[in-house]
Design a protein around this motif. Sequence first.
Motif, short mmCIF file in Angstrom:
data_model
loop_
_atom_site.label_atom_id
_atom_site.label_comp_id
_atom_site.label_asym_id
_atom_site.label_seq_id
_atom_site.Cartn_x
_atom_site.Cartn_y
_atom_site.Cartn_z
N GLU A 149 -37.99 11.02 -44.40
CA GLU A 149 -37.74 10.77 -45.80
C GLU A 149 -36.65 11.70 -46.30
O GLU A 149 -36.27 12.66 -45.65
CB GLU A 149 -39.03 11.00 -46.59
CG GLU A 149 -40.15 10.03 -46.19
CD GLU A 149 -41.40 10.29 -46.99
OE1 GLU A 149 -41.41 11.25 -47.78
OE2 GLU A 149 -42.36 9.53 -46.82
N ALA A 150 -36.18 11.41 -47.50
CA ALA A 150 -35.05 12.16 -48.03
C ALA A 150 -35.44 13.56 -48.48
O ALA A 150 -34.58 14.41 -48.64
CB ALA A 150 -34.42 11.40 -49.19
N LEU A 151 -36.71 13.81 -48.71
CA LEU A 151 -37.12 15.11 -49.20
C LEU A 151 -36.92 16.18 -48.13
O LEU A 151 -37.16 15.96 -46.94
CB LEU A 151 -38.59 15.09 -49.62
CG LEU A 151 -38.95 14.19 -50.81
CD1 LEU A 151 -40.43 14.31 -51.11
CD2 LEU A 151 -38.12 14.54 -52.03
N LEU A 152 -36.48 17.37 -48.56
CA LEU A 152 -36.35 18.49 -47.65
C LEU A 152 -37.72 19.13 -47.44
O LEU A 152 -38.52 19.23 -48.37
CB LEU A 152 -35.38 19.53 -48.22
CG LEU A 152 -33.92 19.09 -48.28
CD1 LEU A 152 -33.10 20.12 -49.05
CD2 LEU A 152 -33.34 18.90 -46.89
N PRO A 153 -38.02 19.58 -46.23
CA PRO A 153 -39.33 20.19 -45.98
C PRO A 153 -39.45 21.56 -46.64
O PRO A 153 -38.46 22.26 -46.87
CB PRO A 153 -39.36 20.32 -44.45
CG PRO A 153 -37.92 20.41 -44.06
CD PRO A 153 -37.18 19.54 -45.03
N SER A 154 -40.68 21.93 -46.96
CA SER A 154 -40.94 23.26 -47.49
C SER A 154 -40.78 24.29 -46.38
O SER A 154 -41.16 24.06 -45.23
CB SER A 154 -42.36 23.32 -48.06
OG SER A 154 -42.68 24.61 -48.49
N VAL A 155 -40.19 25.45 -46.72
CA VAL A 155 -39.94 26.50 -45.74
C VAL A 155 -40.77 27.73 -46.13
O VAL A 155 -40.63 28.27 -47.23
CB VAL A 155 -38.45 26.88 -45.68
CG1 VAL A 155 -38.23 28.05 -44.73
CG2 VAL A 155 -37.62 25.68 -45.25
N THR A 156 -41.63 28.16 -45.23
CA THR A 156 -42.49 29.32 -45.46
C THR A 156 -41.99 30.51 -44.67
O THR A 156 -41.72 30.40 -43.47
CB THR A 156 -43.95 29.00 -45.05
OG1 THR A 156 -44.44 27.92 -45.84
CG2 THR A 156 -44.84 30.22 -45.26
N VAL A 157 -41.85 31.65 -45.34
CA VAL A 157 -41.42 32.89 -44.70
C VAL A 157 -42.66 33.69 -44.32
O VAL A 157 -43.52 33.96 -45.16
CB VAL A 157 -40.52 33.71 -45.64
CG1 VAL A 157 -40.13 35.03 -45.00
CG2 VAL A 157 -39.26 32.91 -45.98
N THR A 158 -42.75 34.09 -43.06
CA THR A 158 -43.93 34.79 -42.56
C THR A 158 -43.74 36.29 -42.47
O THR A 158 -44.70 37.02 -42.25
CB THR A 158 -44.33 34.25 -41.18
OG1 THR A 158 -43.28 34.54 -40.24
CG2 THR A 158 -44.55 32.75 -41.23
N ALA A 159 -42.49 36.78 -42.62
CA ALA A 159 -42.22 38.20 -42.44
C ALA A 159 -42.63 39.04 -43.64
O ALA A 159 -42.71 40.26 -43.55
CB ALA A 159 -40.74 38.42 -42.15
N GLU A 160 -42.89 38.42 -44.79
CA GLU A 160 -43.33 39.14 -45.97
C GLU A 160 -44.81 39.49 -45.85
O GLU A 160 -45.54 38.98 -45.00
CB GLU A 160 -43.09 38.29 -47.22
CG GLU A 160 -41.63 38.05 -47.54
CD GLU A 160 -40.98 39.25 -48.21
OE1 GLU A 160 -41.64 39.91 -49.04
OE2 GLU A 160 -39.80 39.53 -47.92
N PHE A 161 -45.29 40.39 -46.74
CA PHE A 161 -46.71 40.74 -46.74
C PHE A 161 -47.59 39.50 -46.90
O PHE A 161 -48.62 39.37 -46.25
CB PHE A 161 -47.01 41.72 -47.87
CG PHE A 161 -46.52 43.11 -47.61
CD1 PHE A 161 -46.86 43.79 -46.45
CD2 PHE A 161 -45.73 43.77 -48.53
CE1 PHE A 161 -46.42 45.08 -46.21
CE2 PHE A 161 -45.28 45.06 -48.31
CZ PHE A 161 -45.62 45.72 -47.15
N ARG A 162 -47.18 38.61 -47.79
CA ARG A 162 -47.90 37.36 -48.01
C ARG A 162 -46.96 36.21 -47.64
O ARG A 162 -45.82 36.17 -48.10
CB ARG A 162 -48.33 37.22 -49.47
CG ARG A 162 -49.19 38.35 -49.99
CD ARG A 162 -49.40 38.19 -51.49
NE ARG A 162 -50.01 39.36 -52.09
CZ ARG A 162 -51.31 39.55 -52.26
NH1 ARG A 162 -52.14 38.59 -51.86
NH2 ARG A 162 -51.79 40.64 -52.82
N GLU A 163 -47.43 35.28 -46.84
CA GLU A 163 -46.60 34.13 -46.50
C GLU A 163 -46.27 33.37 -47.78
O GLU A 163 -47.16 33.05 -48.57
CB GLU A 163 -47.32 33.22 -45.50
CG GLU A 163 -47.52 33.88 -44.14
CD GLU A 163 -48.05 32.91 -43.10
OE1 GLU A 163 -48.20 31.70 -43.44
OE2 GLU A 163 -48.30 33.33 -41.96
N SER A 164 -44.97 33.10 -48.00
CA SER A 164 -44.53 32.50 -49.25
C SER A 164 -43.41 31.51 -48.98
O SER A 164 -42.68 31.60 -47.99
CB SER A 164 -44.02 33.58 -50.21
OG SER A 164 -45.00 34.56 -50.46
N ASN A 165 -43.26 30.57 -49.90
CA ASN A 165 -42.12 29.66 -49.86
C ASN A 165 -40.84 30.45 -50.06
O ASN A 165 -40.79 31.36 -50.89
CB ASN A 165 -42.27 28.60 -50.94
CG ASN A 165 -41.20 27.53 -50.85
OD1 ASN A 165 -40.03 27.76 -51.17
ND2 ASN A 165 -41.59 26.34 -50.40
#
Length: 701
Positions: free
Chosen positions: A31-47
């Motif tokens: 689909e045309a939507l871009l996937p959500s990207v989660t960063v794991t290197a922070e204290f809390r995993e975040s978009n």
Amino acid sequence: MTTFRPLSLAFASALFASTPQAASEQDTQSEALLPSVTVTAEFRESNINDIPSSISVIGEHVIEQRNAQHLEEILSLAPNVNYASGASRARFYQIRGIGERSQFVEPLNPSVGLIIDDIDFSGLGNAGTLLDIDQVEVLRGPQGTQYGANALAGLINIKSQDPTDTPEARLEASVAEYDTYTLSAVVSGPLSDSLSYRLAIQQQGSDGYTENDFLNRDDTSDRDEQILRGKLRWNASDKLTIDTTLIYSDIDNGYDDFSLDNTRHTLSDEPGHDRQETTALGIKATYEINSVFNVEMVTSYVNSNIEYGYDEDWTYSNICAGQPCDGWEYSSFDNYIRDRQTATVDFRLVSQADGRWFNETTDWLFGLYYQDQSEDLKREYTYQSQDFISDYATDRSAVYGQLETHLSEKLTLITGLRLERYTSDYQDNDAVDFDHDEDLWGGRVALQYQLNDNGMIYSLVSRGFKTGGINSNPALPESRRSYDTEHMLNYELGTKWSLLDNTLQTQIALFYQLRDEVQVKQSILITNSDLSTEFIDSFDNAAKGNNYGLEAQIQWRASDHWQFEGSLGLLDTELKDFVNAEGDDLDGREQAHAPDYQFSLASTYYFTDKLSARLEVEGKDSFYFSDSHEERSDSYELWNANLTYTEANWQVALWGRNLLDEEYQVRGFSFPNDPRKFYITEPYYQYGEPRIIGVRGSYSF
């Protein structure tokens, strides 16, 4: 080893032979939507769009499209990130112009952290392989709260794929020019209701890109790399999860990349090597105490045996026989054997929804950290009367915390602080004995404002540090035997947006970094009585330094068929109040390995749900190789491409890197080394990867 420009041009043209009109009649891959990207290197995993700092995430799809096997083959996609080779792989990295470029005798404290599955590999760049990787995260700017002394410039975090709850397996193979091949296998699934696993293994080989004319060989810079990674996830209870990672890598590469003639043809009679055997174990336990807070503990142990050696004269003993330079030649080999061990424990308490402070406005986190590291070195050098032996041990202990306070529905204040105690002990058989200890602190203050559901702006002030140390060579005067700790203040202003119904994502950041007591590596060239040459390396401090610029990234899903990605890094650097070891005044000069600009642009076209093509261009401005001489790299642009066809459980891809066979440098020196020219001072270069085209196939079941 011969390749042809017409082949690569035809390959690139074929990628876009179909028209958008024809493709619109086909099914699309996604689909045309871009996937959500989660960063794991922070204290809390975040978009990624919710984090107030400049970050790049390179996902598995891009890694696969490039057929990338090592960090050096993808880092150019992240703005203001560079690397230095001087070995079979890129062992040292620079972020925003800050980072080491080499290591020989002297002890080294990295400026750029390297974390793989929560295990600290900082300073071990050969370990940056990309087998079964989920994503690579590049955090720019000092990470003084979470990572401390080893992340003054930033952090590279590599996260591999996790175990799965359902069985899956994949076999993959690729072949390419220069007798390059890769074989890998991945298997994953449940062992019981509470235990799952993942196992990945890879063998990679290549003859390399050098021809040794003296030995009549084309494999003196060969690659022989074996990687094994095993992961277990144990859901011990509803509240306790334990993740275990075991990594084994055996890298046995040749190193014969410098030529007296500055070509890919060498004359070495003793080709070098670049070896690293590493065993690493990491355990992460997460325990949900209650709805108030969680307990997390990450422990790891890494043992690496490293051997790096090279033919110092780059030639053979009688190269001058019958010539005017007869008797001027020399022959020597330099070999460094290191045994490094690192043990780390990181314990933290992390608040949950019911544990917020100050009228439920503030999330909190507190942690304790300890690392013990030792490194034993033996240097075997032709012109030493005995082997050089040194022992270097460091201890780091820290307490840290972070508060995330929601001042209003749209405004958030993030504050973090780390207090670190650092001690080191150095001894060698040249009677050098040095102890060092100090208290360090770093942290950050960020203010984030959510403009609407699609965009936010942020401002950030962060402080990083890098400890001082010892210059081990006893030939140095006492005034240059040690160097001071470097500190840096990083000011950043940025914005992140998700637009056009999440088909367009952008990041833009402006930064200004003030460096105090800048650690600068110097090399003094000594010519011995037998005409051999030797470098004495040391670290000095420049009084000040400035690093500032811009970073921009964009992803645009223009239609169901077209996707575009791009990045731009602009960087301006200078040293303040610094005279190098040769007596040259470098006040105001650019810092080494800090190109003024970098860019990348990629277009992916999905002809159908089975067929896609990707075309990329990346570029980099010229930069100084060192603060010890005036030699610079050339600016360059590289074109890469990929054509992928997927059918049910199998996939085949035709890929190419550096399609126009651009000649570019990844390391450079300036010194006398050619007896045929009676040792006049000349520049010498190690060149990056030439054009290489290959085929990859995989089968999943």
